[in-house]
Scaffold this motif. Structure first.
Motif, PDB file in Angstrom:
ATOM      1  N   VAL A   1      -7.379  -0.916  -1.987  1.00 26.69           N
ATOM      2  CA  VAL A   1      -6.513   0.037  -2.679  1.00 26.69           C
ATOM      3  C   VAL A   1      -6.439  -0.389  -4.141  1.00 26.69           C
ATOM      4  O   VAL A   1      -6.105  -1.536  -4.438  1.00 26.69           O
ATOM      5  N   ASP A   2      -6.778   0.523  -5.047  1.00 27.92           N
ATOM      6  CA  ASP A   2      -6.712   0.263  -6.479  1.00 27.92           C
ATOM      7  C   ASP A   2      -5.860   1.337  -7.131  1.00 27.92           C
ATOM      8  O   ASP A   2      -5.624   2.406  -6.558  1.00 27.92           O
ATOM      9  N   TYR A   3      -5.395   1.059  -8.336  1.00 28.57           N
ATOM     10  CA  TYR A   3      -4.518   1.982  -9.055  1.00 28.57           C
ATOM     11  C   TYR A   3      -5.104   2.270 -10.424  1.00 28.57           C
ATOM     12  O   TYR A   3      -5.566   1.366 -11.126  1.00 28.57           O
TER      13      TYR A   3
ATOM     14  N   LYS B   1      -2.862  -4.617  -8.984  1.00 28.59           N
ATOM     15  CA  LYS B   1      -1.816  -4.423  -7.969  1.00 28.59           C
ATOM     16  C   LYS B   1      -0.574  -5.254  -8.289  1.00 28.59           C
ATOM     17  O   LYS B   1       0.543  -4.859  -7.973  1.00 28.59           O
TER      18      LYS B   1
ATOM     19  N   VAL C   1      -3.924   6.693  -6.897  1.00 32.08           N
ATOM     20  CA  VAL C   1      -4.247   5.667  -5.914  1.00 32.08           C
ATOM     21  C   VAL C   1      -5.672   5.897  -5.439  1.00 32.08           C
ATOM     22  O   VAL C   1      -6.014   6.982  -4.967  1.00 32.08           O
TER      23      VAL C   1
ATOM     24  N   GLY D   1     -11.265   0.042   2.596  1.00 32.09           N
ATOM     25  CA  GLY D   1     -10.110  -0.786   2.902  1.00 32.09           C
ATOM     26  C   GLY D   1      -9.376  -1.328   1.690  1.00 32.09           C
ATOM     27  O   GLY D   1      -8.312  -1.914   1.818  1.00 32.09           O
TER      28      GLY D   1
ATOM     29  N   LYS E   1      -8.568   4.674  -2.863  1.00 32.39           N
ATOM     30  CA  LYS E   1      -8.784   3.924  -1.622  1.00 32.39           C
ATOM     31  C   LYS E   1     -10.250   4.030  -1.233  1.00 32.39           C
ATOM     32  O   LYS E   1     -10.791   5.122  -1.148  1.00 32.39           O
TER      33      LYS E   1
ATOM     34  N   ASN F   1       0.808  -1.227   0.000  1.00 36.34           N
ATOM     35  CA  ASN F   1       0.000   0.000   0.000  1.00 36.34           C
ATOM     36  C   ASN F   1       0.842   1.279   0.000  1.00 36.34           C
ATOM     37  O   ASN F   1       0.597   2.194   0.774  1.00 36.34           O
TER      38      ASN F   1
END
Length: 73
Positions: free
Chosen positions: A50-52, A63, A43, A48, A45, A16
């Protein structure tokens, strides 16, 4: 591309946006880059997770494919 501690040069695992060096007990800030265009990723969020996201036409990036580099590199 592996990430290493700038002090002891131990290999680190990103988590993260941060990598923790057990030897130095230090957190290393990381930047997420697109594996296709090598530009910074946004990023995302939520709940909880986390994606990009690549704003340069490559969309959501897994990820597993994100390239992490040290902020001071």
């Amino acid at each position: 591309m592996s990430i290493t501690c700038p002090d002891c040069h131990a290999e680190l695992e990103p988590h993260n946006g941060v990598a923790h060096c057990e030897n130095c007990n230090k957190d290393i800030q990381l930047h997420a880059l697109c594996p296709d265009c090598h530009k910074p990723l946004e990023v995302l969020k939520a709940c909880g997770a986390v994606d990009y996201f690549c704003q340069h036409g490559h969309g959501l990036i897994s990820k597993k494919r994100v390239e992490f580099v040290r902020s001071d590199a």
